[in-house]
Structures are given as C-alpha cells and as structure tokens.
Design an enzyme around this catalytic site. Structure first.
Site, mmCIF file in Angstrom:
data_model
loop_
_atom_site.group_PDB
_atom_site.id
_atom_site.type_symbol
_atom_site.label_atom_id
_atom_site.label_comp_id
_atom_site.label_asym_id
_atom_site.label_seq_id
_atom_site.Cartn_x
_atom_site.Cartn_y
_atom_site.Cartn_z
ATOM 1 N N CYS A 19 -9.840 -8.236 3.141
ATOM 2 C CA CYS A 19 -10.545 -7.191 2.414
ATOM 3 C C CYS A 19 -10.625 -7.628 0.957
ATOM 4 O O CYS A 19 -10.171 -8.709 0.598
ATOM 5 C CB CYS A 19 -9.788 -5.866 2.558
ATOM 6 S SG CYS A 19 -10.777 -4.416 2.182
ATOM 7 N N THR A 20 -11.186 -6.797 0.134
ATOM 8 C CA THR A 20 -11.294 -7.152 -1.273
ATOM 9 C C THR A 20 -9.936 -7.046 -1.962
ATOM 10 O O THR A 20 -9.427 -8.020 -2.505
ATOM 11 C CB THR A 20 -12.317 -6.251 -2.001
ATOM 12 O OG1 THR A 20 -13.552 -6.328 -1.312
ATOM 13 C CG2 THR A 20 -12.509 -6.695 -3.437
ATOM 14 N N GLY A 21 -9.331 -5.871 -1.921
ATOM 15 C CA GLY A 21 -8.112 -5.633 -2.683
ATOM 16 C C GLY A 21 -6.814 -5.878 -1.951
ATOM 17 O O GLY A 21 -5.760 -5.902 -2.566
ATOM 18 N N ASN A 22 -6.870 -6.050 -0.619
ATOM 19 C CA ASN A 22 -5.664 -6.172 0.189
ATOM 20 C C ASN A 22 -4.677 -5.066 -0.170
ATOM 21 O O ASN A 22 -3.483 -5.272 -0.305
ATOM 22 C CB ASN A 22 -5.017 -7.547 0.045
ATOM 23 C CG ASN A 22 -3.915 -7.819 1.065
ATOM 24 O OD1 ASN A 22 -2.897 -8.375 0.729
ATOM 25 N ND2 ASN A 22 -4.104 -7.418 2.296
ATOM 26 N N SER A 23 -5.229 -3.857 -0.326
ATOM 27 C CA SER A 23 -4.396 -2.727 -0.726
ATOM 28 C C SER A 23 -4.390 -1.613 0.312
ATOM 29 O O SER A 23 -3.482 -0.801 0.319
ATOM 30 C CB SER A 23 -4.879 -2.162 -2.066
ATOM 31 O OG SER A 23 -6.185 -1.643 -1.930
ATOM 32 N N CYS A 24 -5.386 -1.587 1.194
ATOM 33 C CA CYS A 24 -5.522 -0.437 2.087
ATOM 34 C C CYS A 24 -5.928 -0.866 3.501
ATOM 35 O O CYS A 24 -5.090 -0.992 4.378
ATOM 36 C CB CYS A 24 -6.532 0.536 1.473
ATOM 37 S SG CYS A 24 -6.634 2.116 2.324
ATOM 38 N N ARG A 25 -7.230 -1.104 3.727
ATOM 39 C CA ARG A 25 -7.731 -1.358 5.084
ATOM 40 C C ARG A 25 -7.118 -2.591 5.733
ATOM 41 O O ARG A 25 -6.688 -2.531 6.898
ATOM 42 C CB ARG A 25 -9.258 -1.476 5.068
ATOM 43 C CG ARG A 25 -9.925 -0.139 4.738
ATOM 44 C CD ARG A 25 -11.369 -0.320 4.418
ATOM 45 N NE ARG A 25 -11.478 -0.883 3.066
ATOM 46 C CZ ARG A 25 -12.627 -1.107 2.450
ATOM 47 N NH1 ARG A 25 -13.766 -0.851 3.054
ATOM 48 N NH2 ARG A 25 -12.648 -1.596 1.222
ATOM 49 N N SER A 26 -7.072 -3.692 5.023
ATOM 50 C CA SER A 26 -6.504 -4.912 5.611
ATOM 51 C C SER A 26 -5.004 -4.744 5.853
ATOM 52 O O SER A 26 -4.464 -5.256 6.837
ATOM 53 C CB SER A 26 -6.787 -6.120 4.727
ATOM 54 O OG SER A 26 -6.330 -5.907 3.401
ATOM 55 N N SER A 45 -2.537 -10.335 6.335
ATOM 56 C CA SER A 45 -3.654 -9.765 5.576
ATOM 57 C C SER A 45 -3.687 -10.388 4.193
ATOM 58 O O SER A 45 -2.672 -10.872 3.688
ATOM 59 C CB SER A 45 -3.540 -8.242 5.470
ATOM 60 O OG SER A 45 -2.417 -7.869 4.696
ATOM 61 N N THR A 72 2.983 -6.808 0.720
ATOM 62 C CA THR A 72 2.511 -7.132 -0.623
ATOM 63 C C THR A 72 1.074 -7.624 -0.542
ATOM 64 O O THR A 72 0.641 -8.125 0.497
ATOM 65 C CB THR A 72 3.380 -8.235 -1.274
ATOM 66 O OG1 THR A 72 3.322 -9.406 -0.464
ATOM 67 C CG2 THR A 72 4.816 -7.770 -1.438
ATOM 68 N N ASP A 78 -2.528 -17.825 -0.671
ATOM 69 C CA ASP A 78 -1.102 -17.596 -0.444
ATOM 70 C C ASP A 78 -0.708 -17.856 1.009
ATOM 71 O O ASP A 78 0.472 -18.048 1.310
ATOM 72 C CB ASP A 78 -0.714 -16.155 -0.807
ATOM 73 C CG ASP A 78 -0.881 -15.846 -2.275
ATOM 74 O OD1 ASP A 78 -0.695 -16.753 -3.113
ATOM 75 O OD2 ASP A 78 -1.217 -14.678 -2.592
ATOM 76 N N CYS A 91 -14.140 -5.195 5.216
ATOM 77 C CA CYS A 91 -15.022 -4.537 4.262
ATOM 78 C C CYS A 91 -16.217 -5.452 3.992
ATOM 79 O O CYS A 91 -16.116 -6.668 4.162
ATOM 80 C CB CYS A 91 -14.302 -4.159 2.966
ATOM 81 S SG CYS A 91 -13.908 -5.531 1.865
ATOM 82 N N CYS A 98 -16.331 -14.106 1.802
ATOM 83 C CA CYS A 98 -15.233 -14.667 2.598
ATOM 84 C C CYS A 98 -15.069 -16.154 2.285
ATOM 85 O O CYS A 98 -16.035 -16.913 2.347
ATOM 86 C CB CYS A 98 -15.516 -14.479 4.085
ATOM 87 S SG CYS A 98 -14.161 -15.001 5.151
ATOM 88 N N ASP A 113 -14.156 2.752 2.846
ATOM 89 C CA ASP A 113 -13.103 2.558 1.860
ATOM 90 C C ASP A 113 -12.460 3.902 1.516
ATOM 91 O O ASP A 113 -13.062 4.724 0.815
ATOM 92 C CB ASP A 113 -13.709 1.926 0.608
ATOM 93 C CG ASP A 113 -12.688 1.625 -0.460
ATOM 94 O OD1 ASP A 113 -11.492 1.507 -0.130
ATOM 95 O OD2 ASP A 113 -13.089 1.494 -1.633
#
Length: 155
Positions: A19-26, A45, A72, A78, A91, A98, A113
């Site tokens: 995902c873009t932010g790797n904060s929610c969906r992923s 993720s 994280t 990474d 997303c 990608c 989102d």
C-alpha cells in the site's frame, strides 16, 4: 551466497501486501493472512511511502481478534531479502507506483482507504465503522486468497 528460498519451496507462498503508507490496509491484510492462512502464506506488508501504523486499524483488528500492534511500517527495500512469489497491491496508488520485484506476480485488489472515508468523523468511535467495513472486506479476500493465488501463479 545462496538465495533465500521462495515461499513455494518452503511449502508456502511468499506474499507482500503493498500500500502507500503501510499503515492500515496492507497491515490488516498481513495480520489476517498470518492469523488465518499461516500454513499456506508467508505474509509481509510494506508501503511505497510508509508513515507509521494507524491506531484505528490496530483497534479494528483487535476487535476481530487479531493483534497487529507490534507491526511496523516498512518499505519494499526493507524486505529485499525475501523472494516474493506475489505482490498484492491493496490501493490504487501502490498499484500505479509498484516497484519492480523480480520474479513476483503482481495482483491488484483495491480497497477503500479508511482514513480518507473517516476524514470528517468527529470522534474515533464515529470513524470506526469505516475501518470495520474495510477490515471485513480484507478478511473476506484473505479467506479466499490461497486458491486465488495458486491460480494466479499457474498462469
């Protein structure tokens, strides 16, 4: 130095949820894949521009019985030591930007989102229905994932 084995050689499919932010969906997708399909999927993720774990995503997943609080935010770089079989972009932005991951099949499944949907919410409690809906959609996707991934890999 020998290359790391792919997920298939370990008996599991190595999957990167991007995902873009790797904060929610992923993060939700990784959490459900680890909780529901760890026997078939080696789940990870990352984000094209990670910016930290969303606390409402953590709360939504906790309500579903999955703890992602120790996750994280990461970039694909990474995780460069992992030979991914499949990259699932969750997303549209991540799908469009990608990164090239050699040997990996790219599959796009766009989910709404939650932070954008909840932008006008007055409180966290008011925002939660958006997170829960997307969480449940991601769970339904993960529940069908091994079969759909195997079909995708056979193409």
């Amino acid at each position: 130095m020998p290359q790391p084995a792919t997920g298939r050689t370990r008996g599991r499919i190595a999957v990167l949820f991007l995902c873009t932010g790797n904060s929610c969906r992923s993060q939700m997708a990784e959490g459900f894949a680890r909780a529901l399909r760890a026997d078939l999927i080696d789940a990870h993720s990352a984000g094209t521009s990670p910016h930290g774990l969303n606390p409402l995503a953590v709360r939504a997943m906790r309500e579903a019985g999955v703890d992602i609080s120790s996750h994280t935010s990461k970039t694909p770089a990474d995780l460069a030591h992992i030979d991914f079989d499949v990259v699932v972009t969750v997303c549209d932005s991540a799908h469009e930007s990608c990164p090239t991951i050699p040997g990996a099949r790219i599959v796009h499944v766009g989910f709404d989102d939650p932070p954008r949907l909840a932008k006008g919410a007055a409180t966290d409690d008011d925002a939660m229905p958006h997170y829960r809906r997307v969480r449940d959609e991601i769970r339904a996707f993960i529940e069908t994932l091994p079969g759909s991934l195997l079909k995708e890999l056979q193409r």
